[in-house]
Motif scaffolding. Structure first.
Motif, mmCIF file in Angstrom:
data_model
loop_
_atom_site.group_PDB
_atom_site.id
_atom_site.type_symbol
_atom_site.label_atom_id
_atom_site.label_comp_id
_atom_site.label_asym_id
_atom_site.label_seq_id
_atom_site.Cartn_x
_atom_site.Cartn_y
_atom_site.Cartn_z
ATOM 1 N N HIS A 185 0.839 -1.206 0.000
ATOM 2 C CA HIS A 185 0.000 0.000 0.000
ATOM 3 C C HIS A 185 0.877 1.262 0.000
ATOM 4 C CE1 HIS A 185 -3.662 2.354 1.134
ATOM 5 N NE2 HIS A 185 -2.749 3.143 1.677
ATOM 6 N N HIS A 189 1.725 4.507 -2.762
ATOM 7 C CA HIS A 189 1.834 5.950 -2.510
ATOM 8 C C HIS A 189 3.121 6.507 -3.127
ATOM 9 C CE1 HIS A 189 -1.674 6.843 -0.219
ATOM 10 N NE2 HIS A 189 -1.458 5.871 0.654
ATOM 11 N N CYS A 202 -3.164 11.097 2.814
ATOM 12 C CA CYS A 202 -3.278 9.746 2.304
ATOM 13 C C CYS A 202 -4.391 9.763 1.264
ATOM 14 C CB CYS A 202 -3.621 8.817 3.468
ATOM 15 S SG CYS A 202 -3.792 7.111 2.985
ATOM 16 N N HIS A 204 -6.109 8.228 -2.181
ATOM 17 C CA HIS A 204 -6.152 7.009 -2.982
ATOM 18 C C HIS A 204 -6.947 7.265 -4.260
ATOM 19 C CE1 HIS A 204 -5.801 5.690 1.335
ATOM 20 N NE2 HIS A 204 -4.651 5.373 0.791
ATOM 21 N N PHE A 208 -4.755 4.266 -8.101
ATOM 22 C CA PHE A 208 -4.216 3.668 -6.872
ATOM 23 C C PHE A 208 -5.077 2.485 -6.446
ATOM 24 C CE2 PHE A 208 -1.747 4.415 -2.873
ATOM 25 C CZ PHE A 208 -2.410 3.509 -2.073
HETATM 26 ZN ZN LIG Z 1 -2.921 5.203 1.959
#
Ligand SMILES: [Zn+2]
Length: 228
Positions: A185, A189, A202, A204, A208
């Protein structure tokens, strides 16, 4: 863009798509914080950014990365010989040393060892890099958090180019797929950078999330993280 680079991409395109119309190319070297290479199709032209760490690479290595990027763009299988040649070059002493120096110049952070009692974050990274990214991601600093935090399981810190994982995962009771998922994960990023304002976020994106679904034990890992 140099003529050599231009011809190399045209030549590689021809190998992959013998009969398709030849698109325009814009290929340039770019000072990414790590060894990163991007390719995009925009208005019929192909835009390529190669890590400036590859500027001195021999033509065979540039051919390999051209093949990998064009194959990814057109969803063709990546040939082993190219994947291996590129991976070897990136892993070679010179490149890792240069990347290390650049990391030192671009940001410093107090770091703990990547090696925990049970898991070694660098080993996890390299394994995932080979399995899911054709070894295309340069390894950032890999470090365990100072505290046994359950609040922040893991995060990627772009300012220091570091992946930080909570020490609660450095235990025999934690299954490999759970910590692999966490690192995977954070690697996404690294691959899908977010424009930052202030502290880390964070985010997404659609890309992603689609790529996260490629992790084979995703559901198992999410279920485990919920109950741990
Ligand atoms: Zn994340």
């Amino acid at each position: 863009m140099s003529d050599v680079l231009h011809e190399l991409f045209q030549h590689t395109y021809r190998e992959l798509r013998p009969r398709a119309e030849m698109p325009g190319f814009r290929v340039s070297f770019y000072p990414f914080a790590n060894i990163n290479n991007t390719i995009r199709l925009r208005e019929g032209a192909i835009l390529v950014r190669l890590s400036d760490l590859l500027e001195a690479a021999p033509e065979s290595v540039l051919h390999a990365i051209a093949h990998i990027l064009l194959a990814k763009l057109y969803r063709k299988p990546i040939e082993d010989q190219h994947a291996v040649r590129y991976r070897k070059y990136v892993a070679s002493h010179d490149i890792s040393k240069k990347a290390h120096l650049i990391r030192q110049i671009r940001g410093r952070k107090k770091i703990g060892a990547s090696k925990g009692h049970v898991y070694d974050l660098e080993v996890l990274f390299e394994n995932l890099n080979t399995r899911f990214f054709y070894g295309l991601l340069a390894r950032p600093l890999m470090t365990w958090s100072a505290h046994h935090s359950k609040q922040s399981l893991g995060h990627y810190d772009p300012a220091h180019n570091a992946i930080v994982v909570s020490r609660v995962f450095d235990r025999h009771t934690v299954p490999l797929y759970a910590i692999e998922y966490l690192v995977y994960h954070e690697m996404l990023h690294l691959k899908h950078p977010v424009k930052l304002r202030g502290s880390r976020r964070c985010v997404h994106s659609r890309e992603f999330q689609a790529e996260e679904k490629l992790f084979p034990e995703l559901q198992k890992a999410l279920a485990y993280l919920k109950i741990m």
